[in-house]
Design an enzyme around this catalytic site. Sequence first.
Site, mmCIF file in Angstrom:
data_model
loop_
_atom_site.group_PDB
_atom_site.id
_atom_site.type_symbol
_atom_site.label_atom_id
_atom_site.label_comp_id
_atom_site.label_asym_id
_atom_site.label_seq_id
_atom_site.Cartn_x
_atom_site.Cartn_y
_atom_site.Cartn_z
ATOM 1 N N GLY A 1 10.046 9.508 -2.450
ATOM 2 C CA GLY A 1 9.337 8.455 -2.257
ATOM 3 C C GLY A 1 9.886 7.484 -1.285
ATOM 4 O O GLY A 1 11.040 7.113 -1.387
ATOM 5 N N GLY B 1 8.820 4.426 -0.430
ATOM 6 C CA GLY B 1 8.576 2.969 -0.512
ATOM 7 C C GLY B 1 9.594 2.085 -0.428
ATOM 8 O O GLY B 1 10.828 2.735 -0.058
ATOM 9 N N PHE B 2 9.580 1.092 -1.123
ATOM 10 C CA PHE B 2 10.655 -0.102 -1.118
ATOM 11 C C PHE B 2 11.894 0.336 -1.809
ATOM 12 O O PHE B 2 13.117 0.316 -1.261
ATOM 13 C CB PHE B 2 10.169 -1.359 -1.733
ATOM 14 C CG PHE B 2 9.221 -2.135 -0.988
ATOM 15 C CD1 PHE B 2 9.695 -2.809 0.288
ATOM 16 C CD2 PHE B 2 7.778 -2.126 -1.400
ATOM 17 C CE1 PHE B 2 8.652 -3.567 1.147
ATOM 18 C CE2 PHE B 2 6.894 -2.978 -0.440
ATOM 19 C CZ PHE B 2 7.370 -3.603 0.521
ATOM 20 N N GLY B 3 11.532 1.158 -2.973
ATOM 21 C CA GLY B 3 13.038 1.635 -3.628
ATOM 22 C C GLY B 3 13.538 2.667 -3.148
ATOM 23 O O GLY B 3 14.868 2.798 -2.856
ATOM 24 N N VAL C 1 5.728 16.881 -3.565
ATOM 25 C CA VAL C 1 6.620 17.148 -4.639
ATOM 26 C C VAL C 1 5.677 17.651 -5.812
ATOM 27 O O VAL C 1 4.812 16.714 -6.288
ATOM 28 C CB VAL C 1 7.656 16.208 -5.034
ATOM 29 C CG1 VAL C 1 8.300 16.404 -6.230
ATOM 30 C CG2 VAL C 1 8.616 15.860 -3.969
ATOM 31 N N GLU D 1 -5.245 -13.333 -3.430
ATOM 32 C CA GLU D 1 -5.213 -13.209 -1.971
ATOM 33 C C GLU D 1 -6.506 -12.650 -1.469
ATOM 34 O O GLU D 1 -7.060 -12.924 -0.381
ATOM 35 C CB GLU D 1 -4.151 -12.369 -1.665
ATOM 36 C CG GLU D 1 -2.803 -13.183 -1.826
ATOM 37 C CD GLU D 1 -1.264 -12.218 -1.701
ATOM 38 O OE1 GLU D 1 -0.252 -13.041 -1.955
ATOM 39 O OE2 GLU D 1 -1.590 -11.120 -1.775
ATOM 40 N N ASP E 1 8.216 0.964 -9.671
ATOM 41 C CA ASP E 1 7.387 0.894 -10.439
ATOM 42 C C ASP E 1 7.099 2.149 -11.304
ATOM 43 O O ASP E 1 6.279 1.945 -12.417
ATOM 44 C CB ASP E 1 5.932 0.796 -9.484
ATOM 45 C CG ASP E 1 5.534 -0.511 -8.745
ATOM 46 O OD1 ASP E 1 6.395 -1.247 -9.011
ATOM 47 O OD2 ASP E 1 4.649 -0.641 -8.167
ATOM 48 N N ALA F 1 7.892 -5.625 -5.476
ATOM 49 C CA ALA F 1 8.781 -4.901 -4.357
ATOM 50 C C ALA F 1 10.187 -5.562 -4.570
ATOM 51 O O ALA F 1 11.195 -4.578 -4.379
ATOM 52 C CB ALA F 1 8.173 -5.551 -2.925
#
Length: 433
Positions: free
Chosen positions: A10, A12-14, A78, A169, A306, A322
């Site tokens: 992954g 993403g942010f992590g 994966v 938003e 998440d 995030a």
Amino acid sequence: MAIHRVVIVGGGFGGLNAAQSLRGADLDVTLVDRRNFHLFQPLLYQVATGGLSPSNIAVPLRSIVRRQANCRVLMADVIGFDLANKHVKLADDELPYDSLIVATGSRTGYFGKNEWADRAPGLKSIEDALEIRRRILTTFEAAEQEQDPVRRTAMMTFIVVGGGPTGVELAGTLAEITLHTLRSEFRRCQPSDARILLLDAAPRVLGTFPEDLAADARRKLEGIHVEVRTHTKVVNVDDRSVTLQTGEQTEVIATDTVLWAAGVEASPLGRILAEAAGCETARGGRVAVGPELHLVSHPDVYVIGDLAYAVDAQGRPYPGVAPVAIQQGKFVANSIRAKLKNRSVEPFRYHDYGNMATIGRSAAIAQLGRWKFRGRIAWLLWLFIHLIQIVRFENRLLVLIQWAWNYLTFNRSARLITDVGRGRTASPASTKT
């Protein structure tokens, strides 16, 4: 002695922050993602509403880690895990690991009503954003040609489900488009006549914010003609309408456009990992981890962001935002470094620096520690913090230019209708990582 192999699933942010935090370590790091880019998800709604282009908020992973000699990137799916033999299963290969970090995030959740996915797209990917943009703009093009005023009214009714930051938003920006951006561009239909409803089953929108800030946000939304309805559940979505329930009352609203911002669930890879570990998934399909963010039965397997069900000292689960993923990514990287040096590791603790949401032009709310901000000051804080969090300087500059132009002219330059009639490129059920 063989070099320690870290596989991160992954980007993403992590996952990305974990990889970057291992820079310079005597480790072999492999970052695997089914996409070749890191996506700045907090600004996806601006792609969905034509304010930014996808390339403004997405950066190739290889470009980000190109100077990190101990890290390589693989674009691959994966499909499983062999935890006993320490292998990650790819579609056409296997990756051995000594430490595994799984950070595949979440997808849009429909509370068991996955059949609504095609009718009410969520906002978790570039494809989602482009599909929402296509639907919004195509609606006005179709309304311009519609002869029947009743049908035209239904076309120009937009339903946003979910009163969290994403829903607020989306609704606020959609209102600005109808009131300003598209003004004078059509002859038969008037975009300013569009009806925008923001729905939430909770007692109020922005429930994670202090009540006074949430109330202020609601007033701002209503000031730009967004109808905010709380205590309202969606009980059905079909091709031409939405059925709502408020208390004992049921209402059917004719609409062509439903945007879903009401819930998320963990990536399907969480269930696959849990099965491999011989454990059950927690709420929302998340994988339960201990205070050090690893599986209880496999201390060499970490789950973050998440996808992880981790709780604080009071037993409360960490929110799926995030900043949590970023801090967890850095924590796990430091934990791996510490364990290799036989040092003890303290439990993870999340430092909450605040919460913010933008409602529209010069309107936002923010809570930073004990301090509360609203209006233009909160909006400027929102702009600044989001700008500095974008990974690459080039993207920061491009976004800043686009924001300045949008502010001065009310124009949103990325209003292209693409893939007309093709619908979504991937349903949530098809996403693996």
